[in-house]
Design a protein around this motif. Structure first.
Motif, PDB file in Angstrom:
ATOM      1  N   GLN A  75       1.196 -23.506  44.723  1.00  0.00           N
ATOM      2  CA  GLN A  75       0.410 -22.951  45.816  1.00  0.00           C
ATOM      3  C   GLN A  75      -1.009 -22.675  45.329  1.00  0.00           C
ATOM      4  O   GLN A  75      -1.239 -22.396  44.158  1.00  0.00           O
ATOM      5  CB  GLN A  75       1.040 -21.651  46.342  1.00  0.00           C
ATOM      6  N   VAL A  76      -1.955 -22.798  46.250  1.00  0.00           N
ATOM      7  CA  VAL A  76      -3.361 -22.604  45.938  1.00  0.00           C
ATOM      8  C   VAL A  76      -3.939 -21.577  46.903  1.00  0.00           C
ATOM      9  O   VAL A  76      -3.656 -21.601  48.103  1.00  0.00           O
ATOM     10  CB  VAL A  76      -4.129 -23.930  46.060  1.00  0.00           C
ATOM     11  N   GLN A  77      -4.738 -20.677  46.382  1.00  0.00           N
ATOM     12  CA  GLN A  77      -5.446 -19.707  47.222  1.00  0.00           C
ATOM     13  C   GLN A  77      -6.950 -19.875  47.016  1.00  0.00           C
ATOM     14  O   GLN A  77      -7.415 -20.042  45.885  1.00  0.00           O
ATOM     15  CB  GLN A  77      -5.055 -18.269  46.868  1.00  0.00           C
TER      16      GLN A  77
ATOM     17  N   VAL B  17     -10.999 -20.462  43.331  1.00  0.00           N
ATOM     18  CA  VAL B  17      -9.694 -21.104  43.493  1.00  0.00           C
ATOM     19  C   VAL B  17      -8.700 -20.493  42.526  1.00  0.00           C
ATOM     20  O   VAL B  17      -8.979 -20.359  41.332  1.00  0.00           O
ATOM     21  CB  VAL B  17      -9.809 -22.616  43.229  1.00  0.00           C
TER      22      VAL B  17
ATOM     23  N   THR C  12      -3.974 -25.865  40.436  1.00  0.00           N
ATOM     24  CA  THR C  12      -5.090 -26.708  40.878  1.00  0.00           C
ATOM     25  C   THR C  12      -4.941 -28.164  40.457  1.00  0.00           C
ATOM     26  O   THR C  12      -5.860 -28.963  40.653  1.00  0.00           O
ATOM     27  CB  THR C  12      -6.413 -26.157  40.325  1.00  0.00           C
TER      28      THR C  12
ATOM     29  N   ILE D 223      -5.758 -30.908  43.048  1.00  0.00           N
ATOM     30  CA  ILE D 223      -7.024 -30.867  43.781  1.00  0.00           C
ATOM     31  C   ILE D 223      -7.957 -31.953  43.270  1.00  0.00           C
ATOM     32  O   ILE D 223      -8.301 -31.981  42.096  1.00  0.00           O
ATOM     33  CB  ILE D 223      -7.686 -29.489  43.661  1.00  0.00           C
TER      34      ILE D 223
ATOM     35  N   GLY E 287     -12.631 -25.700  51.445  1.00  0.00           N
ATOM     36  CA  GLY E 287     -11.362 -26.397  51.517  1.00  0.00           C
ATOM     37  C   GLY E 287     -11.079 -27.126  50.220  1.00  0.00           C
ATOM     38  O   GLY E 287     -12.008 -27.571  49.539  1.00  0.00           O
TER      39      GLY E 287
ATOM     40  N   LYS F 298      -1.368 -32.065  50.424  1.00  0.00           N
ATOM     41  CA  LYS F 298      -1.778 -30.792  51.010  1.00  0.00           C
ATOM     42  C   LYS F 298      -3.293 -30.674  51.088  1.00  0.00           C
ATOM     43  O   LYS F 298      -4.030 -31.354  50.370  1.00  0.00           O
ATOM     44  CB  LYS F 298      -1.222 -29.621  50.177  1.00  0.00           C
ATOM     45  N   TYR F 299      -3.706 -29.805  51.992  1.00  0.00           N
ATOM     46  CA  TYR F 299      -5.103 -29.393  52.084  1.00  0.00           C
ATOM     47  C   TYR F 299      -5.089 -27.885  52.274  1.00  0.00           C
ATOM     48  O   TYR F 299      -4.393 -27.368  53.138  1.00  0.00           O
ATOM     49  CB  TYR F 299      -5.799 -30.087  53.257  1.00  0.00           C
ATOM     50  N   TYR F 300      -5.879 -27.199  51.461  1.00  0.00           N
ATOM     51  CA  TYR F 300      -5.902 -25.746  51.508  1.00  0.00           C
ATOM     52  C   TYR F 300      -7.239 -25.258  52.063  1.00  0.00           C
ATOM     53  O   TYR F 300      -8.282 -25.828  51.781  1.00  0.00           O
ATOM     54  CB  TYR F 300      -5.693 -25.156  50.112  1.00  0.00           C
ATOM     55  N   TRP F 301      -7.172 -24.142  52.816  1.00  0.00           N
ATOM     56  CA  TRP F 301      -8.367 -23.553  53.407  1.00  0.00           C
ATOM     57  C   TRP F 301      -8.599 -22.145  52.907  1.00  0.00           C
ATOM     58  O   TRP F 301      -7.652 -21.391  52.673  1.00  0.00           O
ATOM     59  CB  TRP F 301      -8.235 -23.496  54.931  1.00  0.00           C
TER      60      TRP F 301
END
Length: 117
Positions: free
Chosen positions: A1-3, A24, A28, A31, A96, A104-107
């Motif tokens: 998971q990425v925050q 981030v 990672t 990414i 992003g 996945k794409y993280y926001w």
């Protein structure tokens, strides 16, 4: 998971400058690029800048020459330096993370930038 945690938004006068940060956290590895998007009031979200893991940078036509994207790998942070700001730059700015290798794409949560006198 990425925050993704953004900071740096606020109110600035026309002609002023502002720097946004996006830090981030998490895994990672997947990414491949970090992007900055913005969503003006009543409009759709648009990408304004991106930087790949290899350092390739792209800007939208609207901000080229006005915004500068950079990264500090040691801090896992991406920056968006904005200058000569005008009311039309008012928007919620989102970072992003393109993790397409993991599907996945993280926001980030978004940060408000308001350009007004």
């Amino acid at each position: 998971q990425v925050q993704l945690v953004e900071s740096g938004g606020g109110l600035v006068q026309p002609g002023g400058s502002l720097t946004l940060s996006c830090t981030v956290a998490g895994d990672t590895r997947c990414i491949s690029a970090m992007e900055w998007h913005r969503q003006p009031p009543g409009e759709e979200r648009e990408v304004v800048a991106s930087i790949t893991s290899g350092g390739i940078i792209h800007y939208s036509f609207a901000v080229k020459g006005q915004f500068n994207v950079s990264r500090d790998n040691a801090k896992n942070t991406v920056y968006l330096q904005m200058s000569s700001l005008k009311p039309g730059d008012t928007a919620v700015y989102y970072c992003g993370a393109d993790a397409q290798d993991c599907g996945k794409y993280y926001w980030g949560q978004g940060t408000q930038v308001t350009v007004s006198s």
